[in-house]
Design an enzyme around this catalytic site. Structure first.
Site, short mmCIF file in Angstrom:
data_model
loop_
_atom_site.label_atom_id
_atom_site.label_comp_id
_atom_site.label_asym_id
_atom_site.label_seq_id
_atom_site.Cartn_x
_atom_site.Cartn_y
_atom_site.Cartn_z
CG HIS A 1 -9.57 11.33 4.53
ND1 HIS A 1 -10.24 11.98 5.55
CD2 HIS A 1 -8.36 10.97 5.04
CE1 HIS A 1 -9.47 12.00 6.63
NE2 HIS A 1 -8.32 11.39 6.35
CG HIS A 2 -7.48 8.97 -0.32
ND1 HIS A 2 -7.84 7.65 -0.45
CD2 HIS A 2 -6.77 9.07 0.83
CE1 HIS A 2 -7.37 6.96 0.57
NE2 HIS A 2 -6.71 7.78 1.38
N GLY B 1 -10.74 7.92 11.28
CA GLY B 1 -10.27 7.68 12.64
C GLY B 1 -9.80 8.95 13.32
CB THR B 2 -7.90 11.89 12.09
OG1 THR B 2 -6.78 11.09 11.70
CG2 THR B 2 -7.40 13.21 12.66
CB ALA C 1 -1.48 6.06 15.87
N GLY D 1 -1.73 1.27 12.31
CA GLY D 1 -2.01 2.50 11.59
C GLY D 1 -3.25 2.42 10.74
N GLY E 1 0.82 -1.20 0.00
CA GLY E 1 0.00 0.00 0.00
C GLY E 1 0.86 1.25 0.00
CG PHE F 1 1.44 7.29 12.44
CD1 PHE F 1 2.06 6.87 13.60
CD2 PHE F 1 0.55 6.42 11.82
CE1 PHE F 1 1.81 5.62 14.14
CE2 PHE F 1 0.30 5.17 12.34
CZ PHE F 1 0.93 4.76 13.51
CE LYS G 1 -10.15 7.84 6.50
NZ LYS G 1 -9.19 6.80 6.94
NE ARG H 1 -2.64 -6.19 -5.22
CZ ARG H 1 -3.05 -4.94 -5.38
NH1 ARG H 1 -3.47 -4.25 -4.33
NH2 ARG H 1 -3.04 -4.39 -6.58
#
Length: 278
Positions: free
Chosen positions: A168-169, A178-179, A138, A112, A26, A141, A172, A51
């Protein structure tokens, strides 16, 4: 062991931290592989991804062969390579299971991947308590995002109306992010109930006012061209306070990831948020 001023201290050696990655193919995983080339105190010893099994992790990251093939069996790889820490950048439906397997193998997970539910978090917390290990979850980051949440917590003492806008893109998976959920938790830790200024309003289209938690609205935007952006808006009579963080490139997350890897080896318990290792 050493003593200083009557305190017993554990003296760490200079032995490099052994690191494993899940999700090396990723965007975040590739950035981490590249960042590790500039971190001599952390050695990448394993990369797991069904993968990309059999591929060289360096070639996946675009930096040329590193002589480390990606494997597809998590438990076997952890047993063979004995990492100290595992960093997970996979999917919400896989992250909890990966972290559990890491703890069973005596490895500290740095998670993450956002989108874990409360029961999964509780199970991981119980694992850390019984294993005497540590785990870090988290949502972000980026050091700037951590500071944004800290500033928002301070502002919540003085404003009783707040809303969060996260952008976001289009790839997602989870919404809200999450933030944004962590931001709302920080706000509610200071002020348990916010006032929704439009609580008496009528939504002409369901969801027009966004999600709501204890008076704080969260609005999620998903569009091509975005990466990760968030605004926290505080309103009161005659004024508006806006806190905003923008991530334009995933490289901004890497100092925080490396900080987490370096710190978690000396900590115990289940930790939430990058700020918990500061």
């Amino acid at each position: 062991m050493g003593f200083f001023g009557g305190l017993q201290l554990t003296l760490r050696t200079s032995k490099p931290i052994r690191l494993a990655i899940t999700g090396p193919g990723g965007q975040m995983g590739q950035h981490l592989v590249r960042a590790l080339q500039r971190a001599p105190d952390i050695h990448l010893v394993a990369a797991i991804s069904p993968r990309h099994a059999g591929c060289d992790v360096g070639e996946i990251a675009g930096i040329g062969a590193l002589g480390l093939p990606v494997t597809d069996d998590l438990a076997t790889t952890l047993a063979k390579t004995c990492p100290d820490v595992l960093v997970d950048f996979t999917r919400p439906d896989a992250a909890a299971g990966i972290a559990e397997q890491a703890l069973r193998s005596g490895v500290r997970p740095v998670i993450g991947t956002s989108g874990l539910n409360e029961s999964e978090i509780d199970r991981l917390r119980a694992f850390t308590e019984t294993s005497q290990l540590s785990a870090l979850l988290a949502s972000n980051f980026a050091l700037g995002a951590v500071l944004m949440m800290r500033f928002a917590r301070e502002a919540a003492r003085y404003f009783e109306h707040a809303e969060v806008l996260e952008l976001h893109h289009d790839k997602k998976r989870d919404a809200p992010s999450g933030t944004s959920l962590q931001t709302v938790s920080e706000l509610l830790s200071v002020r348990p109930q916010f006032s929704d200024p439009c609580v008496q309003g009528q939504e002409l289209l369901p969801g027009a006012r966004g999600a709501e938690k204890d008076g704080v609205r969260i609005h999620s935007v998903r569009l091509p061209g975005l990466l990760a952006h968030q605004e926290v808006l505080f309103g009161s009579e005659g004024q508006l306070l806006t806190l905003r963080h923008d991530a334009f490139d995933r490289s901004c997350y890497m100092p925080g990831v490396l900080l987490a890897v370096r710190k978690i080896v000396d900590l115990r318990g289940f930790l939430v948020g990058l700020e918990s290792v500061f």
